[in-house]
Design a protein around this motif. Structure first.
Motif, mmCIF file in Angstrom:
data_model
loop_
_atom_site.group_PDB
_atom_site.id
_atom_site.type_symbol
_atom_site.label_atom_id
_atom_site.label_comp_id
_atom_site.label_asym_id
_atom_site.label_seq_id
_atom_site.Cartn_x
_atom_site.Cartn_y
_atom_site.Cartn_z
ATOM 1 N N ARG A 161 -49.473 -92.847 -12.950
ATOM 2 C CA ARG A 161 -49.038 -91.257 -12.945
ATOM 3 C C ARG A 161 -48.705 -90.905 -11.574
ATOM 4 O O ARG A 161 -47.630 -90.132 -11.431
ATOM 5 C CB ARG A 161 -50.167 -90.517 -13.632
ATOM 6 C CG ARG A 161 -50.488 -90.650 -14.868
ATOM 7 C CD ARG A 161 -51.650 -89.930 -15.410
ATOM 8 N NE ARG A 161 -51.260 -88.816 -15.712
ATOM 9 C CZ ARG A 161 -52.245 -87.561 -16.115
ATOM 10 N NH1 ARG A 161 -53.406 -87.907 -16.433
ATOM 11 N NH2 ARG A 161 -51.732 -86.292 -16.189
ATOM 12 N N TYR B 261 -45.317 -91.898 -10.648
ATOM 13 C CA TYR B 261 -44.279 -91.394 -11.159
ATOM 14 C C TYR B 261 -43.893 -90.130 -10.440
ATOM 15 O O TYR B 261 -42.701 -89.766 -10.405
ATOM 16 C CB TYR B 261 -44.602 -91.166 -12.623
ATOM 17 C CG TYR B 261 -43.607 -90.324 -13.492
ATOM 18 C CD1 TYR B 261 -42.594 -91.030 -13.961
ATOM 19 C CD2 TYR B 261 -43.688 -88.835 -13.530
ATOM 20 C CE1 TYR B 261 -41.483 -90.254 -14.624
ATOM 21 C CE2 TYR B 261 -42.658 -88.231 -14.335
ATOM 22 C CZ TYR B 261 -41.546 -88.913 -14.950
ATOM 23 O OH TYR B 261 -40.814 -88.409 -15.752
ATOM 24 N N ALA B 262 -45.012 -89.301 -10.131
ATOM 25 C CA ALA B 262 -44.853 -88.106 -9.416
ATOM 26 C C ALA B 262 -44.120 -88.224 -8.267
ATOM 27 O O ALA B 262 -43.594 -87.425 -7.768
ATOM 28 C CB ALA B 262 -46.214 -87.324 -9.226
ATOM 29 N N VAL C 100 -46.794 -84.944 -15.075
ATOM 30 C CA VAL C 100 -47.244 -86.296 -14.815
ATOM 31 C C VAL C 100 -48.019 -86.701 -16.088
ATOM 32 O O VAL C 100 -48.928 -85.690 -16.624
ATOM 33 C CB VAL C 100 -47.717 -86.918 -13.741
ATOM 34 C CG1 VAL C 100 -46.336 -86.697 -12.579
ATOM 35 C CG2 VAL C 100 -48.834 -86.159 -13.246
#
Length: 271
Positions: free
Chosen positions: A202, A205-206, A271
Motif C-alpha cells: 500500500r 502504491y501511495a 491506498v
C-alpha cells in the motif's frame, strides 16, 4: 555598534546561528556544518561578519541563501494539519490512551501491562532507534494513518531505500518466525508477515516507489526464524543502525522528495 545579536538554535542535532536585528528579524544565518554564512541582504554583510566573528573558526563561504528545492517548497506550502512529520512514535496510541485510559488495576506494577501499552512501548523503542539514523541521511515518519483504520508504525526513508516498519513488543520473550506466522512467547501465532507485506504494498502504491517491509522486535530474549522470510527483513531494535551501512539506492534529492510526499497526509488517502 551594528545592533545585531547572534541567536543559536538546534534542529536534529545540528547547530545554526541566526543573526538578528533588535526587533528579532533575521538578516543572516551561519550553518556550522557547511561553514556557510547565508545573507538575506548584502547591505549588512560587514555587520553580519563582525557579529559572527567570535563564533567562526576557519574560512567560511558567504552568499545568499540557496534556492529552495521542490521538496522544500512542498514542505513550506503544506498545511500544519496535514503534516505528519511532527508525529511522535506511537502517536495514535498516545491519543487513544489519553481519550480512553486502561483500567486503573492494569497499571499495578506486578500485573502484565495492558496490550495497548505494550504496543506503545514497542513503537516508542523502535521509533527512538530509527530517529537516531537522522544524521546519516535518513528520515522517519511515525504513525501514518491509512484508510480503514490501519497504520504504518514507522516509515523509514534514506539512502538504502524505503521501509515500512512494524514494531512488535517482545521484551524478554521468545519469538518464532515461520513465514507468514509470528509467535511471541505462548501467544497464538499471527500472520504478521502477510499483513506487513500488504502494508508495504500500500505504501509503494501511495509513493510510486518500492517500499520494503521490516519487522522490528523490541527487546526479545530469543529469536528463531525457521526459514528466511520472503521479502521481509527482521531486526531487533538494537540492530536497526545496520540499515545505515547498506548500499545506496536513493540519491539525497530523491530521499528529500519522497520524504516531502510521505509527510503529506493527503498522500495516503486513497491506498
Amino acid at each position: 555598534m551594528s545592533g545585531l545579536r547572534v541567536v543559536p538554535t538546534w534542529r536534529h542535532g545540528h547547530e545554526r546561528l541566526y543573526v538578528c536585528e533588535a526587533d528579532g528579524s533575521s538578516v543572516a544565518w551561519y550553518d556550522r556544518d557547511t561553514g556557510r554564512v547565508n545573507l538575506i541582504g548584502e547591505d549588512r554583510r560587514d555587520d553580519v561578519l563582525e557579529a559572527l566573528k567570535p563564533f567562526v573558526a576557519g574560512p567560511v563561504t558567504v552568499g545568499p541563501p540557496p534556492v529552495p528545492t521542490p521538496a522544500e517548497l512542498a514542505r513550506l506550502t503544506l498545511h500544519p494539519d496535514d503534516d505528519l512529520a511532527p508525529n511522535r512514535p506511537g502517536e495514535a496510541l498516545l491519543i487513544a490512551l489519553d481519550r480512553e485510559p486502561a483500567p486503573a488495576h492494569l497499571h499495578r506494577p506486578r500485573l502484565r501491562p495492558h496490550p495497548r501499552r505494550r504496543a506503545l512501548v514497542a513503537e516508542q523503542t523502535v521509533g527512538e532507534a530509527l530517529d537516531r539514523l537522522e544524521g546519516a541521511g535518513w528520515h522517519t515518519l511515525h504513525s501514518i494513518p491509512l484508510p480503514g483504520g490501519d497504520r504504518i508504525h514507522h516509515l523509514l526513508i534514506g539512502p538504502a531505500g524505503l521501509y515500512a516498519v512494524h514494531a512488535l513488543y517482545a521484551r524478554k520473550q521468545r519469538v518464532l518466525v515461520a513465514d507468514p506466522m509470528v509467535t511471541v512467547a505462548r501467544h497464538a501465532p499471527e500472520p504478521l508477515l502477510r499483513v506487513l507485506r500488504a502494508t508495504a504494498d500500500r505504501a509503494s502504491y501511495a509513493l510510486t516507489a518500492e517500499v520494503h517491509p521490516l519487522l522490528a522486535l523490541a527487546g526479545p530474549a530469543d529469536l528463531r526464524v525457521t526459514a528466511t522470510p520472503r521479502s521481509v527483513r527482521i531486526l531487533q531494535h538494537t540492530d536497526l543502525d545496520t540499515l545505515s551501512r547498506l548500499g545506496t539506492a536513493l540519491k539525497p534529492g530523491d530521499v528529500e522528495a519522497l520524504h516531502a510526499m510521505a509527510r503529506d497526509r493527503n498522500t495516503w488517502g486513497r491506498v
